[in-house]
Scaffold this motif. Structure first.
Motif, PDB file in Angstrom:
ATOM      1  N   VAL A  98       0.674 -29.553   9.416  1.00  0.00           N
ATOM      2  CA  VAL A  98      -0.087 -30.518   8.637  1.00  0.00           C
ATOM      3  C   VAL A  98      -1.318 -29.806   8.105  1.00  0.00           C
ATOM      4  N   ILE A  99      -1.546 -29.925   6.795  1.00  0.00           N
ATOM      5  CA  ILE A  99      -2.672 -29.248   6.161  1.00  0.00           C
ATOM      6  C   ILE A  99      -3.550 -30.298   5.491  1.00  0.00           C
ATOM      7  N   ASP A 100      -4.836 -30.193   5.746  1.00  0.00           N
ATOM      8  CA  ASP A 100      -5.806 -31.057   5.090  1.00  0.00           C
ATOM      9  C   ASP A 100      -6.146 -30.435   3.734  1.00  0.00           C
ATOM     10  N   LEU A 101      -5.755 -31.098   2.661  1.00  0.00           N
ATOM     11  CA  LEU A 101      -5.942 -30.542   1.327  1.00  0.00           C
ATOM     12  C   LEU A 101      -7.405 -30.487   0.907  1.00  0.00           C
ATOM     13  N   THR A 102      -8.256 -31.238   1.585  1.00  0.00           N
ATOM     14  CA  THR A 102      -9.680 -31.204   1.249  1.00  0.00           C
ATOM     15  C   THR A 102     -10.416 -30.096   1.991  1.00  0.00           C
ATOM     16  N   ASP A 103      -9.757 -29.443   2.932  1.00  0.00           N
ATOM     17  CA  ASP A 103     -10.378 -28.365   3.712  1.00  0.00           C
ATOM     18  C   ASP A 103     -10.443 -27.093   2.868  1.00  0.00           C
ATOM     19  N   PRO A 104     -11.634 -26.558   2.610  1.00  0.00           N
ATOM     20  CA  PRO A 104     -11.723 -25.350   1.783  1.00  0.00           C
ATOM     21  C   PRO A 104     -11.171 -24.112   2.492  1.00  0.00           C
ATOM     22  N   ASN A 105     -11.034 -24.146   3.802  1.00  0.00           N
ATOM     23  CA  ASN A 105     -10.542 -22.993   4.554  1.00  0.00           C
ATOM     24  C   ASN A 105      -9.069 -23.120   4.921  1.00  0.00           C
ATOM     25  N   ARG A 106      -8.354 -24.013   4.265  1.00  0.00           N
ATOM     26  CA  ARG A 106      -6.943 -24.211   4.598  1.00  0.00           C
ATOM     27  C   ARG A 106      -6.124 -22.996   4.166  1.00  0.00           C
ATOM     28  N   PRO A 107      -5.000 -22.743   4.791  1.00  0.00           N
ATOM     29  CA  PRO A 107      -4.145 -21.621   4.376  1.00  0.00           C
ATOM     30  C   PRO A 107      -3.516 -21.910   3.015  1.00  0.00           C
ATOM     31  N   ARG A 108      -3.446 -20.862   2.172  1.00  0.00           N
ATOM     32  CA  ARG A 108      -2.888 -21.036   0.824  1.00  0.00           C
ATOM     33  C   ARG A 108      -1.659 -20.171   0.581  1.00  0.00           C
ATOM     34  N   PHE A 109      -1.405 -19.210   1.467  1.00  0.00           N
ATOM     35  CA  PHE A 109      -0.266 -18.300   1.307  1.00  0.00           C
ATOM     36  C   PHE A 109       0.541 -18.259   2.602  1.00  0.00           C
ATOM     37  N   THR A 110       1.812 -17.914   2.467  1.00  0.00           N
ATOM     38  CA  THR A 110       2.645 -17.726   3.655  1.00  0.00           C
ATOM     39  C   THR A 110       2.370 -16.338   4.220  1.00  0.00           C
ATOM     40  N   LEU A 111       2.800 -16.111   5.444  1.00  0.00           N
ATOM     41  CA  LEU A 111       2.608 -14.804   6.057  1.00  0.00           C
ATOM     42  C   LEU A 111       3.356 -13.717   5.292  1.00  0.00           C
ATOM     43  N   GLN A 112       4.530 -14.035   4.826  1.00  0.00           N
ATOM     44  CA  GLN A 112       5.302 -13.034   4.071  1.00  0.00           C
ATOM     45  C   GLN A 112       4.585 -12.666   2.783  1.00  0.00           C
ATOM     46  N   GLU A 113       4.029 -13.645   2.084  1.00  0.00           N
ATOM     47  CA  GLU A 113       3.289 -13.353   0.861  1.00  0.00           C
ATOM     48  C   GLU A 113       2.087 -12.461   1.164  1.00  0.00           C
ATOM     49  N   LEU A 114       1.392 -12.739   2.263  1.00  0.00           N
ATOM     50  CA  LEU A 114       0.259 -11.900   2.637  1.00  0.00           C
ATOM     51  C   LEU A 114       0.700 -10.482   2.974  1.00  0.00           C
ATOM     52  N   ARG A 115       1.822 -10.348   3.685  1.00  0.00           N
ATOM     53  CA  ARG A 115       2.342  -9.013   4.013  1.00  0.00           C
ATOM     54  C   ARG A 115       2.682  -8.242   2.729  1.00  0.00           C
ATOM     55  N   ASP A 116       3.330  -8.914   1.778  1.00  0.00           N
ATOM     56  CA  ASP A 116       3.694  -8.263   0.517  1.00  0.00           C
ATOM     57  C   ASP A 116       2.456  -7.810  -0.248  1.00  0.00           C
ATOM     58  N   VAL A 117       1.452  -8.656  -0.297  1.00  0.00           N
ATOM     59  CA  VAL A 117       0.227  -8.317  -1.013  1.00  0.00           C
ATOM     60  C   VAL A 117      -0.458  -7.125  -0.341  1.00  0.00           C
ATOM     61  N   LEU A 118      -0.506  -7.121   0.982  1.00  0.00           N
ATOM     62  CA  LEU A 118      -1.137  -6.005   1.694  1.00  0.00           C
ATOM     63  C   LEU A 118      -0.362  -4.710   1.495  1.00  0.00           C
ATOM     64  N   GLN A 119       0.956  -4.797   1.511  1.00  0.00           N
ATOM     65  CA  GLN A 119       1.767  -3.595   1.297  1.00  0.00           C
ATOM     66  C   GLN A 119       1.539  -3.047  -0.111  1.00  0.00           C
ATOM     67  N   GLU A 120       1.525  -3.915  -1.105  1.00  0.00           N
ATOM     68  CA  GLU A 120       1.288  -3.487  -2.479  1.00  0.00           C
ATOM     69  C   GLU A 120      -0.103  -2.865  -2.611  1.00  0.00           C
ATOM     70  N   ARG A 121      -1.075  -3.446  -1.971  1.00  0.00           N
ATOM     71  CA  ARG A 121      -2.434  -2.911  -2.007  1.00  0.00           C
ATOM     72  C   ARG A 121      -2.471  -1.507  -1.409  1.00  0.00           C
ATOM     73  N   ASN A 122      -1.798  -1.329  -0.278  1.00  0.00           N
ATOM     74  CA  ASN A 122      -1.774  -0.010   0.353  1.00  0.00           C
ATOM     75  C   ASN A 122      -1.099   1.026  -0.547  1.00  0.00           C
ATOM     76  N   GLN A 123      -0.023   0.636  -1.216  1.00  0.00           N
ATOM     77  CA  GLN A 123       0.648   1.556  -2.138  1.00  0.00           C
ATOM     78  C   GLN A 123      -0.273   1.933  -3.296  1.00  0.00           C
ATOM     79  N   LEU A 124      -0.948   0.934  -3.831  1.00  0.00           N
ATOM     80  CA  LEU A 124      -1.864   1.195  -4.944  1.00  0.00           C
ATOM     81  C   LEU A 124      -3.025   2.088  -4.509  1.00  0.00           C
ATOM     82  N   LYS A 125      -3.507   1.909  -3.278  1.00  0.00           N
ATOM     83  CA  LYS A 125      -4.574   2.767  -2.782  1.00  0.00           C
ATOM     84  C   LYS A 125      -4.101   4.211  -2.680  1.00  0.00           C
ATOM     85  N   ALA A 126      -2.880   4.384  -2.168  1.00  0.00           N
ATOM     86  CA  ALA A 126      -2.330   5.741  -2.041  1.00  0.00           C
ATOM     87  C   ALA A 126      -2.191   6.381  -3.417  1.00  0.00           C
TER      88      ALA A 126
END
Length: 196
Positions: free
Chosen positions: A117-145
């Motif tokens: 259950v997510i409170d849509l009025t909470d500014p700190n609510r989660p907005r991405f799934t764990l898989q999406e976060l993993r993909d973004v972090l992996q892409e960031r690491n590749q771009l850094k390299a």
């Protein structure tokens, strides 16, 4: 003489003053004073000549004690009734809260183990799934390299190391006469990779 003693005690605020107090201001000492006064009057009834006066005083004091008891009982009954009403109100409130809680927990139970259950009025609510976060972090690491490789290559161009090597490879190509340009590019890339 006894009457004079009584008058002095009344003037001093003796035990008789307890009978004049409000029932709600009585202390345990006042109750003992009232008991003493009534007991003394009872003794005077059996003493003889002043029986009618003692009987009248005793009757007045007994009536006053009964009035005090009535006031105390009435007040305690009112307080008890108020407490009962407050207790009943609190019970109803607790029952209402329990019903709301059981409804809420039933709704939570029906969500399932993979639901959230997510409170849509909470500014700190989660907005991405764990898989999406993993993909973004992996892409960031590749771009850094890749950025690091490009920065090092740029540094090599600035220092003139790569242009000197190109000149050297061109000279080797001229000396070899038969070597193809594709091979020289491969060797150049290998030297850059080794250097990195």
């Amino acid at each position: 003489e006894e009457e004079e003693l009584e008058e002095e005690k009344e003037a001093d605020g003796g035990p008789e003053r307890a009978l004049e107090k409000s029932p709600f201001q009585l202390t345990p000492g006042d109750v003992y004073d009232i008991s003493s006064v009534v007991g003394r009057d009872l003794l005077q009834l059996s003493a003889g000549p002043q029986v009618p006066a003692a009987l009248a005083r005793l009757q007045f004091r007994i009536v006053r004690v009964l009035e005090m008891l009535e006031a105390l009982v009435s007040e305690s009954s009112l307080a008890e009734e108020q407490l009962r009403m407050e207790r009943d109100g609190l019970r109803r409130e607790v029952e209402t809260l329990r019903e709301e809680g059981s409804r809420g927990s039933a709704q939570q139970l029906s969500l399932g183990p993979d639901k959230m259950v997510i409170d849509l009025t909470d500014p700190n609510r989660p907005r991405f799934t764990l898989q999406e976060l993993r993909d973004v972090l992996q892409e960031r690491n590749q771009l850094k390299a890749q950025l690091l490789v490009v920065q090092e290559e740029l540094q090599c161009y600035k220092s003139g190391i790569i242009s000197q090597r190109r000149d050297q490879t061109e000279e080797r190509e001229k000396e070899g006469n038969g070597s193809s340009p594709g091979i020289s590019k491969d060797s150049e890339e290998k030297t850059i990779i080794k250097r990195l």
